[in-house]
Design a protein around this motif. Structure first.
Motif, PDB file in Angstrom:
ATOM      1  N   TYR A   1       0.805  -1.214   0.000  1.00 46.95           N
ATOM      2  CA  TYR A   1       0.000   0.000   0.000  1.00 46.95           C
ATOM      3  C   TYR A   1       0.843   1.271   0.000  1.00 46.95           C
ATOM      4  CZ  TYR A   1      -3.927  -3.059   0.713  1.00 46.95           C
ATOM      5  OH  TYR A   1      -4.868  -4.040   0.549  1.00 46.95           O
ATOM      6  N   ARG A   2       2.079   1.180   0.395  1.00 46.06           N
ATOM      7  CA  ARG A   2       2.947   2.361   0.395  1.00 46.06           C
ATOM      8  C   ARG A   2       3.618   2.593  -0.963  1.00 46.06           C
ATOM      9  NH1 ARG A   2       5.428  -1.667   2.966  1.00 46.06           N
ATOM     10  NH2 ARG A   2       7.520  -2.269   2.305  1.00 46.06           N
ATOM     11  N   ALA A   3       3.413   1.693  -1.918  1.00 46.44           N
ATOM     12  CA  ALA A   3       4.013   1.854  -3.250  1.00 46.44           C
ATOM     13  C   ALA A   3       3.451   3.097  -3.931  1.00 46.44           C
ATOM     14  CB  ALA A   3       3.741   0.625  -4.104  1.00 46.44           C
ATOM     15  N   ASP A   4       4.313   3.793  -4.646  1.00 43.44           N
ATOM     16  CA  ASP A   4       3.862   4.936  -5.423  1.00 43.44           C
ATOM     17  C   ASP A   4       4.237   4.716  -6.888  1.00 43.44           C
ATOM     18  OD1 ASP A   4       6.589   5.431  -5.528  1.00 43.44           O
ATOM     19  OD2 ASP A   4       6.505   7.232  -4.299  1.00 43.44           O
ATOM     20  N   GLU A   5       3.794   5.621  -7.743  1.00 42.84           N
ATOM     21  CA  GLU A   5       4.018   5.445  -9.176  1.00 42.84           C
ATOM     22  C   GLU A   5       5.500   5.423  -9.520  1.00 42.84           C
ATOM     23  OE1 GLU A   5       1.599   8.373 -11.132  1.00 42.84           O
ATOM     24  OE2 GLU A   5      -0.235   7.315 -10.587  1.00 42.84           O
ATOM     25  N   ARG A   6       6.294   6.212  -8.842  1.00 42.12           N
ATOM     26  CA  ARG A   6       7.733   6.260  -9.107  1.00 42.12           C
ATOM     27  C   ARG A   6       8.399   4.933  -8.761  1.00 42.12           C
ATOM     28  NH1 ARG A   6      10.668   8.312 -12.594  1.00 42.12           N
ATOM     29  NH2 ARG A   6      12.727   8.925 -11.988  1.00 42.12           N
ATOM     30  N   SER A   7       8.087   4.384  -7.593  1.00 43.88           N
ATOM     31  CA  SER A   7       8.718   3.121  -7.196  1.00 43.88           C
ATOM     32  C   SER A   7       8.265   1.974  -8.101  1.00 43.88           C
ATOM     33  CB  SER A   7       8.434   2.803  -5.729  1.00 43.88           C
ATOM     34  OG  SER A   7       7.059   2.574  -5.511  1.00 43.88           O
ATOM     35  N   LEU A   8       7.013   2.026  -8.554  1.00 42.75           N
ATOM     36  CA  LEU A   8       6.523   0.999  -9.466  1.00 42.75           C
ATOM     37  C   LEU A   8       7.254   1.072 -10.805  1.00 42.75           C
ATOM     38  CD1 LEU A   8       4.562  -1.308 -10.065  1.00 42.75           C
ATOM     39  CD2 LEU A   8       2.856   0.415 -10.700  1.00 42.75           C
ATOM     40  N   LYS A   9       7.384   2.266 -11.341  1.00 42.73           N
ATOM     41  CA  LYS A   9       8.099   2.438 -12.612  1.00 42.73           C
ATOM     42  C   LYS A   9       9.555   2.011 -12.466  1.00 42.73           C
ATOM     43  CE  LYS A   9       9.300   5.767 -16.170  1.00 42.73           C
ATOM     44  NZ  LYS A   9       9.283   7.164 -16.589  1.00 42.73           N
ATOM     45  N   ASP A  10      10.188   2.376 -11.369  1.00 45.56           N
ATOM     46  CA  ASP A  10      11.580   2.002 -11.125  1.00 45.56           C
ATOM     47  C   ASP A  10      11.754   0.488 -11.050  1.00 45.56           C
ATOM     48  OD1 ASP A  10      12.259   4.672 -11.132  1.00 45.56           O
ATOM     49  OD2 ASP A  10      12.469   4.820  -8.943  1.00 45.56           O
ATOM     50  N   SER A  11      10.772  -0.211 -10.500  1.00 43.43           N
ATOM     51  CA  SER A  11      10.851  -1.666 -10.391  1.00 43.43           C
ATOM     52  C   SER A  11      10.858  -2.338 -11.759  1.00 43.43           C
ATOM     53  CB  SER A  11       9.671  -2.204  -9.576  1.00 43.43           C
ATOM     54  OG  SER A  11       9.724  -1.726  -8.261  1.00 43.43           O
ATOM     55  N   PHE A  12      10.251  -1.691 -12.751  1.00 41.05           N
ATOM     56  CA  PHE A  12      10.157  -2.249 -14.094  1.00 41.05           C
ATOM     57  C   PHE A  12      11.103  -1.567 -15.083  1.00 41.05           C
ATOM     58  CE2 PHE A  12       6.385  -3.824 -12.132  1.00 41.05           C
ATOM     59  CZ  PHE A  12       6.109  -5.020 -12.767  1.00 41.05           C
TER      60      PHE A  12
END
Length: 104
Positions: free
Chosen positions: A32-43
């Motif tokens: 739930y603490r994930a944000d759009e930046r961290s999601l994009k960085d993961s991929f």
């Protein structure tokens, strides 16, 4: 205003890249603490172009899933194979091809 992942008539986000359209993948079981930046960085290793996190309208908190867009279907397919079941923020995520959601 409707969100693009809710409408089945939203053009240019899912499906093949035969017309230069982006390909999107669904990412579920996000922390739930994930944000759009961290999601994009993961991929990022797969060529992620953009990312979106679904947010609850009332609380503003993440709903635990999101979408990542790629330049082409090969990048999206590679991301599905490489990231499905991987750990992001302490949770094993589900990654699959994004499907349009029908109108309610």
């Amino acid at each position: 205003m409707s969100a693009p992942w809710w409408d089945n008539d939203y053009n240019g986000r899912t499906g093949s890249d035969s017309k230069g359209q982006e390909s999107r993948v669904y990412v579920g079981n996000l922390p739930y603490r994930a944000d759009e930046r961290s999601l994009k960085d993961s991929f990022a290793n797969y060529g992620a172009v953009s990312s979106e996190i679904a947010v609850d309208r009332e609380t503003g908190r993440s709903r635990g899933f999101g979408f990542v867009s790629f330049q082409d279907s090969k990048s999206a397919s590679d991301a599905i194979k490489g990231m499905n079941g991987q750990d992001i923020g302490g949770r094993n995520v589900i990654v699959q091809e994004a499907q349009p959601r029908s109108r309610r």
